[in-house]
Motif scaffolding. Structure first.
Motif, PDB file in Angstrom:
ATOM      1  N   LYS A   1       5.959  13.363   5.177  1.00 55.63           N
ATOM      2  CA  LYS A   1       5.770  11.895   6.035  1.00 55.63           C
ATOM      3  C   LYS A   1       7.915  11.388   6.389  1.00 55.63           C
ATOM      4  CE  LYS A   1       1.813  10.939   6.628  1.00 55.63           C
ATOM      5  NZ  LYS A   1       0.944   9.894   6.380  1.00 55.63           N
ATOM      6  N   LYS A   2       7.631  10.884   7.440  1.00 59.09           N
ATOM      7  CA  LYS A   2       9.017  11.279   7.958  1.00 59.09           C
ATOM      8  C   LYS A   2       8.818   9.276   8.025  1.00 59.09           C
ATOM      9  CE  LYS A   2      13.029  13.162  10.124  1.00 59.09           C
ATOM     10  NZ  LYS A   2      12.733  11.777  11.598  1.00 59.09           N
ATOM     11  N   PHE A   3      10.256   8.780   8.088  1.00 66.33           N
ATOM     12  CA  PHE A   3      10.191   7.076   8.655  1.00 66.33           C
ATOM     13  C   PHE A   3      10.741   7.288  10.110  1.00 66.33           C
ATOM     14  CE2 PHE A   3      11.140   2.830   9.630  1.00 66.33           C
ATOM     15  CZ  PHE A   3      11.874   2.642  10.281  1.00 66.33           C
ATOM     16  N   HIS A   4      10.186   6.548  11.415  1.00 63.60           N
ATOM     17  CA  HIS A   4      10.573   6.914  12.573  1.00 63.60           C
ATOM     18  C   HIS A   4      10.461   5.141  12.796  1.00 63.60           C
ATOM     19  CE1 HIS A   4       9.397  11.256  12.990  1.00 63.60           C
ATOM     20  NE2 HIS A   4       8.214  10.871  11.980  1.00 63.60           N
ATOM     21  N   SER A   5      11.321   4.873  13.043  1.00 60.73           N
ATOM     22  CA  SER A   5      10.938   3.064  13.876  1.00 60.73           C
ATOM     23  C   SER A   5      10.724   3.011  14.977  1.00 60.73           C
ATOM     24  CB  SER A   5      12.590   3.107  14.008  1.00 60.73           C
ATOM     25  OG  SER A   5      12.900   3.364  15.014  1.00 60.73           O
ATOM     26  N   PHE A   6       9.955   2.481  14.552  1.00 62.11           N
ATOM     27  CA  PHE A   6       8.551   2.077  15.890  1.00 62.11           C
ATOM     28  C   PHE A   6       9.877   1.721  17.530  1.00 62.11           C
ATOM     29  CE2 PHE A   6       4.764   1.520  15.359  1.00 62.11           C
ATOM     30  CZ  PHE A   6       4.264   0.983  13.572  1.00 62.11           C
ATOM     31  N   LYS A   7      11.113   1.022  17.099  1.00 64.65           N
ATOM     32  CA  LYS A   7      11.923   1.024  18.143  1.00 64.65           C
ATOM     33  C   LYS A   7      12.095   2.801  18.881  1.00 64.65           C
ATOM     34  CE  LYS A   7      15.964   0.095  20.459  1.00 64.65           C
ATOM     35  NZ  LYS A   7      16.757   0.257  20.009  1.00 64.65           N
ATOM     36  N   LYS A   8      12.454   3.497  17.684  1.00 64.85           N
ATOM     37  CA  LYS A   8      11.876   5.182  17.980  1.00 64.85           C
ATOM     38  C   LYS A   8      11.321   5.538  19.527  1.00 64.85           C
ATOM     39  CE  LYS A   8      11.741   8.953  15.402  1.00 64.85           C
ATOM     40  NZ  LYS A   8      12.488  10.098  14.972  1.00 64.85           N
ATOM     41  N   VAL A   9       9.861   5.687  18.409  1.00 60.59           N
ATOM     42  CA  VAL A   9       8.237   5.409  18.908  1.00 60.59           C
ATOM     43  C   VAL A   9       8.054   5.121  20.395  1.00 60.59           C
ATOM     44  CG1 VAL A   9       5.984   5.446  18.430  1.00 60.59           C
ATOM     45  CG2 VAL A   9       7.628   5.494  17.073  1.00 60.59           C
ATOM     46  N   SER A  10       8.370   3.873  19.991  1.00 63.44           N
ATOM     47  CA  SER A  10       8.288   3.113  22.081  1.00 63.44           C
ATOM     48  C   SER A  10       9.296   3.722  22.750  1.00 63.44           C
ATOM     49  CB  SER A  10       8.443   1.564  21.502  1.00 63.44           C
ATOM     50  OG  SER A  10       7.710   1.129  21.065  1.00 63.44           O
ATOM     51  N   ARG A  11      10.451   3.708  22.521  1.00 67.34           N
ATOM     52  CA  ARG A  11      11.302   5.328  23.605  1.00 67.34           C
ATOM     53  C   ARG A  11      11.639   6.074  24.039  1.00 67.34           C
ATOM     54  NH1 ARG A  11      11.998   0.279  23.835  1.00 67.34           N
ATOM     55  NH2 ARG A  11      13.517  -1.404  23.852  1.00 67.34           N
TER      56      ARG A  11
ATOM     57  N   THR B   1       0.707  -1.174  -0.133  1.00 70.57           N
ATOM     58  CA  THR B   1      -0.186   0.147   0.025  1.00 70.57           C
ATOM     59  C   THR B   1       0.838   1.095   0.102  1.00 70.57           C
ATOM     60  OG1 THR B   1      -0.021  -0.384   2.217  1.00 70.57           O
ATOM     61  CG2 THR B   1      -1.737  -1.261   1.333  1.00 70.57           C
ATOM     62  N   GLY B   2       2.162   1.217   0.315  1.00 77.65           N
ATOM     63  CA  GLY B   2       2.825   2.224   0.109  1.00 77.65           C
ATOM     64  C   GLY B   2       2.725   3.358   1.132  1.00 77.65           C
ATOM     65  N   GLN B   3       1.724   3.525   2.489  1.00 78.11           N
ATOM     66  CA  GLN B   3       1.875   4.531   3.175  1.00 78.11           C
ATOM     67  C   GLN B   3       2.991   4.177   3.993  1.00 78.11           C
ATOM     68  OE1 GLN B   3       0.861   1.770   3.426  1.00 78.11           O
ATOM     69  NE2 GLN B   3      -0.531   1.812   6.339  1.00 78.11           N
ATOM     70  N   VAL B   4       3.099   6.034   4.452  1.00 83.36           N
ATOM     71  CA  VAL B   4       4.180   5.611   5.898  1.00 83.36           C
ATOM     72  C   VAL B   4       2.953   6.482   6.907  1.00 83.36           C
ATOM     73  CG1 VAL B   4       5.562   6.846   6.559  1.00 83.36           C
ATOM     74  CG2 VAL B   4       5.722   6.584   3.768  1.00 83.36           C
ATOM     75  N   LEU B   5       3.505   5.670   8.055  1.00 90.11           N
ATOM     76  CA  LEU B   5       2.806   6.073   9.253  1.00 90.11           C
ATOM     77  C   LEU B   5       3.318   7.402  10.279  1.00 90.11           C
ATOM     78  CD1 LEU B   5       2.036   2.504  10.740  1.00 90.11           C
ATOM     79  CD2 LEU B   5       0.401   3.983   9.644  1.00 90.11           C
ATOM     80  N   ALA B   6       1.945   8.270   9.960  1.00 89.51           N
ATOM     81  CA  ALA B   6       2.265   9.126  11.015  1.00 89.51           C
ATOM     82  C   ALA B   6       2.613   8.656  12.558  1.00 89.51           C
ATOM     83  CB  ALA B   6       1.396  10.289  11.120  1.00 89.51           C
TER      84      ALA B   6
ATOM     85  N   ASN C   1      -4.178   5.247  -4.016  1.00 92.81           N
ATOM     86  CA  ASN C   1      -3.277   6.575  -3.545  1.00 92.81           C
ATOM     87  C   ASN C   1      -2.030   6.757  -4.028  1.00 92.81           C
ATOM     88  OD1 ASN C   1      -5.948   7.434  -1.045  1.00 92.81           O
ATOM     89  ND2 ASN C   1      -5.688   4.306  -0.880  1.00 92.81           N
ATOM     90  N   LYS C   2      -1.959   7.985  -3.208  1.00 85.91           N
ATOM     91  CA  LYS C   2      -0.060   7.858  -3.576  1.00 85.91           C
ATOM     92  C   LYS C   2       0.340   6.773  -2.910  1.00 85.91           C
ATOM     93  CE  LYS C   2       0.721  12.233  -2.956  1.00 85.91           C
ATOM     94  NZ  LYS C   2       1.819  12.908  -4.074  1.00 85.91           N
ATOM     95  N   ALA C   3       1.822   6.618  -3.590  1.00 81.33           N
ATOM     96  CA  ALA C   3       2.709   5.824  -3.203  1.00 81.33           C
ATOM     97  C   ALA C   3       3.624   7.013  -2.100  1.00 81.33           C
ATOM     98  CB  ALA C   3       3.330   5.436  -3.466  1.00 81.33           C
ATOM     99  N   GLU C   4       3.144   6.610  -0.434  1.00 78.19           N
ATOM    100  CA  GLU C   4       3.950   7.931   0.212  1.00 78.19           C
ATOM    101  C   GLU C   4       5.620   7.128   0.253  1.00 78.19           C
ATOM    102  OE1 GLU C   4       1.859   7.606   3.666  1.00 78.19           O
ATOM    103  OE2 GLU C   4       1.021   9.639   2.908  1.00 78.19           O
TER     104      GLU C   4
END
Lengths: 537, 537
Positions: free
Chosen positions: B325-335, B287-292, B446-449
């Motif tokens: 949009k920007k990539f944030h790792s789930f590790k970073k988000v959790s921490r 789907t190509g979306q990047v999560l907020a 949909n756009k490929a983010e």
């Protein structure tokens, strides 16, 4: 956001030809958008309607993970090795920490970790395929042999777009499979079909693939040699099957008796186990025997009569050290008996990790799959495609192993010298260690006709066995632990490979460099004497 | 031979301390030696005592292999691709065989197969590590950048004995894991432990390892996004678990609603399924979306509250094409939420196959495993060690991807140019194809983010749906088949990724080279028009 959602939703509804389910889906989505935009954690708004304790997933503990994972063991990298690594770190930090200067790893068939050098021609080709843009530079002519440059071009021409970084066909690059099939035919004198070859990241993933295919439940059994290379017991455990042991005969140099196969098959059947396949490791691991051709024929006949898949682990096919034995592939033996695709299902495994090439870390290998119906073959292909393909460097290496430099090639002489040097050295080390073991009190050791291991039997005094029991460890593990802490030598206890109950063994590789072998022998001999002095009455 | 057997047996008996079981074993062996020496096939001597039909193993057919293998599907290399390869061979044999000159593979995230070039610096380092003996030759200075030579030395010094052909530590070479951990920390601003890294042959084997660990039976469920990359459905099927779907919201650019996660979790529980983990693919495939980031925090909170393992597929972390949009790792988000090892079990997957490097064929990747108890970690280590280690070239590449050339390095400018060239081109192609799809009648896209795919929705006329039913194929597969045979373009039907029931999609990669994109657009547009003309009333 909500206006946008609703506007888009309306558009989609208008465009939608089958909108009932979608309407329902969208309605629940737009209701849920509110929660998404809210900064309140979702859980709170539901907390009145559930108890966190009863609905939470069970925590991940050893009691809640897949029990098949718990069951599987792999002693080659088990406890003794973990301890060795710990001791190694201690010596590195403080050289006088232990009564030895270095750890001598004799636990794993990993030749290049102990100084064996790769085959120059193979590495030249790999390097050129990794960085093809240097192929037409003049400096390259000075750095690489002409035939390695030629072979690299040839291989690159077999890869669409010369793209060595692309996923290949799920079975591996077609041109490389052609080369391998030709190599199999040259070896055996019987044709091989490139479409029967599945290139894999070493032989292990191929073994897993077949276990996954053949094992439906714990009622499915796989006949395995005892002692065996513990990939098989681990893989069978992971796939939920039953290992049906057949005992190799230590008294006859680890002979494989078809009557023993028959007995174990009947015993398994009487327990309600459906035996699906027979694993034969030839040359053997850990036992090092090379089967006689007549023996192999009897095995093929047995599989044919019983309708068993023959899983032929032949990764040590280039490691034969005695003139009276020769490697014969089970494919060749079957075909020489007049048995073809309709007569026997045979899977033959080969790897780039052993032989004289020892490229363990490259993870190259393949299985040749014959005698299965087209629709079962499709299923094998499908499983292979879930992982897309094996690594390209490993694929290239597998083709080089099955089609090395020939007489007349520029690299032939040096290739031959490297190869013969390694193989003759392995043969010498095998003999030296075999003799050393046979001199130890209470130890008998069969000859290593092939492979990379010795599997001596040790008769442990009663006192030692009791000490092991007190330490809650198997007697052979007790011995190996004592050996490690006294000398730094790492053997793998025979329990890790299984053995006739009540007998004890350990596996020792023949891989330490020749100049280290005297140290291994001396330390082992001195240790053994003091161990026996301590534990014999 | 028998005399020898008996003589050896006697010696062993005399030496044996625990000889009872061994005596019994030996006795049966010596009796059976006769059968071995006889040239009569073993079966004949027993034929009076069994019926061959009742004791033979069931033949290997699709009905007798592991049903989980039958269940698993992998559409990315499914039927449409097999057909495309067949057509390709037909064109090669006879160029006028079809109304197109070439097959345009838009089915698989395999950039280098369509002309994308590897990153020069990466390949220089790999080649030098493959053939280290050229490192100190003068010609090498002329062929390779100075910093690639330096990096190769650095890597080789991290490998015991500089043996790139040896099996490494089961988690991968320590020094490379140190580099990767440092890269993770630089990316996230939170520390990473090299002991949490497991290097694997691509991300796929790591996913399989986690599914194997977490799935005990069909009662264990894994929450997966719909649409999903079919590795997940295939792996869950192969491991005997249950896929619990959560639907991404097409109307909101494939948004991931936590309320949808909650609903599906409750539904699964009501069916007696124990949900163990949540798979999130970010950026998304297909789907190509990047999560907020806010969305990611809600997901982390959900997993923590529900005790679910978060399986974060982050292989497209370098593929983000939109400035908002920007990539944030789930590790970073959790921490960043203050959640540590005790709060959430998180497995983050990365690969060398995607990004701007596209080294699919090298099979490099890793999982970073945090928040599990020590004894569960031991089990993960054990499973990794059964396969010994991942391929060394892939390990090296993973370290290069996580620690590429830096400002000031000799190769930095060219590396940066190559990287930016590829990423900006991907962004352009994503936009061009997205616009082209949105112009087609009945198609919304949909756009490929991010990632490498577009997943347009197609509204198929009733007549087409009926024609598909008559052809016993899903409507989106029908469309894709027609597209292929008319134009040579290969899309994967949405059914292969799953979708909201009653909706139809297909996945198209953004990977054909820019100069091929006009041809893709033109052929697609013309085909679509005639398809709609044919099937609309």
């Amino acid at each position: 956001m909500r206006r946008f959602v609703i506007g888009r939703a309306r558009n989609l509804l208008e465009n939608s030809c089958q909108n009932y389910q979608f309407q329902r889906y969208l309605l629940s989505s737009s209701q849920s958008s509110y929660r998404f935009l809210s900064s309140t954690p979702v859980v709170d708004s539901l907390s009145s309607s559930y108890s966190p304790y009863s609905t939470m997933a069970p925590p991940i503990t050893v009691n809640t993970i897949n029990p098949k994972v718990l069951e599987c063991e792999y002693a080659v990298r088990g406890e003794i090795v973990t301890l060795a690594q710990k001791l190694q770190q201690e010596i590195q930090a403080k050289p006088e920490a232990h009564p030895f200067e270095e750890i001598l790893y004799c636990n794993i068939g990993n030749p290049q970790s102990l100084g064996q050098q790769p085959i120059t021609f193979f590495r030249e080709v790999l390097a050129l395929c990794d960085h093809p843009s240097i192929l037409d530079k003049s400096e390259t002519q000075g750095l690489f042999s002409a035939d390695s440059i030629e072979r690299a071009w040839q291989i690159l021409d077999q890869i669409p777009g010369r793209a060595t970084g692309a996923y290949s066909h799920s079975q591996g690059i077609k041109g490389l499979r052609d080369t391998i099939a030709a190599g199999i035919e040259a070896r055996d004198g019987f044709p091989a079909d490139p479409n029967d070859i599945f290139l894999t990241d070493g032989a292990s993933p191929a073994v897993h693939m077949m276990m996954q295919l053949l094992i439906r439940s714990e009622k499915d059994g796989i006949l395995c040699p005892i002692p065996q290379y513990p990939l098989y017991s681990a893989s069978i455990a992971l796939h939920g099957g039953t290992l049906v042991p057949y005992y190799l005969d230590e008294a006859t140099g680890w002979g494989l008796e078809v009557s023993e196969l028959k007995n174990q098959l009947e015993t398994a059947k009487s327990k309600g186990i459906t035996v699906r396949a027979l694993v034969v490791i030839n040359p053997g691991n850990p036992t090092g025997q090379v089967l006689a051709e007549e023996n192999q024929k009897a095995i093929v006949e047995f599989c044919k009569q019983e309708g068993l898949v023959l899983l032929a682990d032949e990764v040590y096919q280039e490691n034969v050290y005695v003139p009276e034995k020769k490697f014969h592939s089970f494919k060749k033996v079957s075909r020489s008996m007049g048995y073809g695709e309709k007569d026997i299902s045979l899977v033959s495994f080969q790897s780039v990790s052993k032989g004289y090439y020892g490229e363990c870390g490259k993870r190259g290998g393949y299985m040749e799959v014959t005698g299965f119906s087209a629709d079962v073959r499709e299923q094998i292909y499908k499983v292979a495609s879930v992982n897309l393909c094996s690594n390209i460097s490993g694929q290239i290496l597998a083709s080089l192993v099955m089609s090395p430099p020939k007489v007349g090639d520029e690299s032939y002489e040096s290739y031959r010298a490297e190869r013969d040097g390694i193989l003759s050295s392995l043969a010498r080390r095998a003999k030296t260690l075999e003799d050393a073991f046979n001199k130890l009190e209470g130890v008998t050791c069969n000859k290593a006709e092939g492979a990379m291991y010795l599997f001596p039997r040790i008769c442990l005094p009663e006192k030692a066995i009791k000490a092991a029991e007190a330490a809650k460890t198997a007697p052979d593990a007790f011995y190996c632990h004592r050996l490690l802490t006294a000398t730094g030598i790492v053997f793998v206890p025979g329990s890790g490979f299984r053995q006739v109950p009540g007998t004890w063994h350990f596996r020792c590789t023949i891989l330490p460099q020749e100049d280290k072998i005297p140290a291994v022998v001396t330390r082992l001999t001195d240790f053994h004497k003091s161990f026996m002095d301590e534990f014999c009455d």
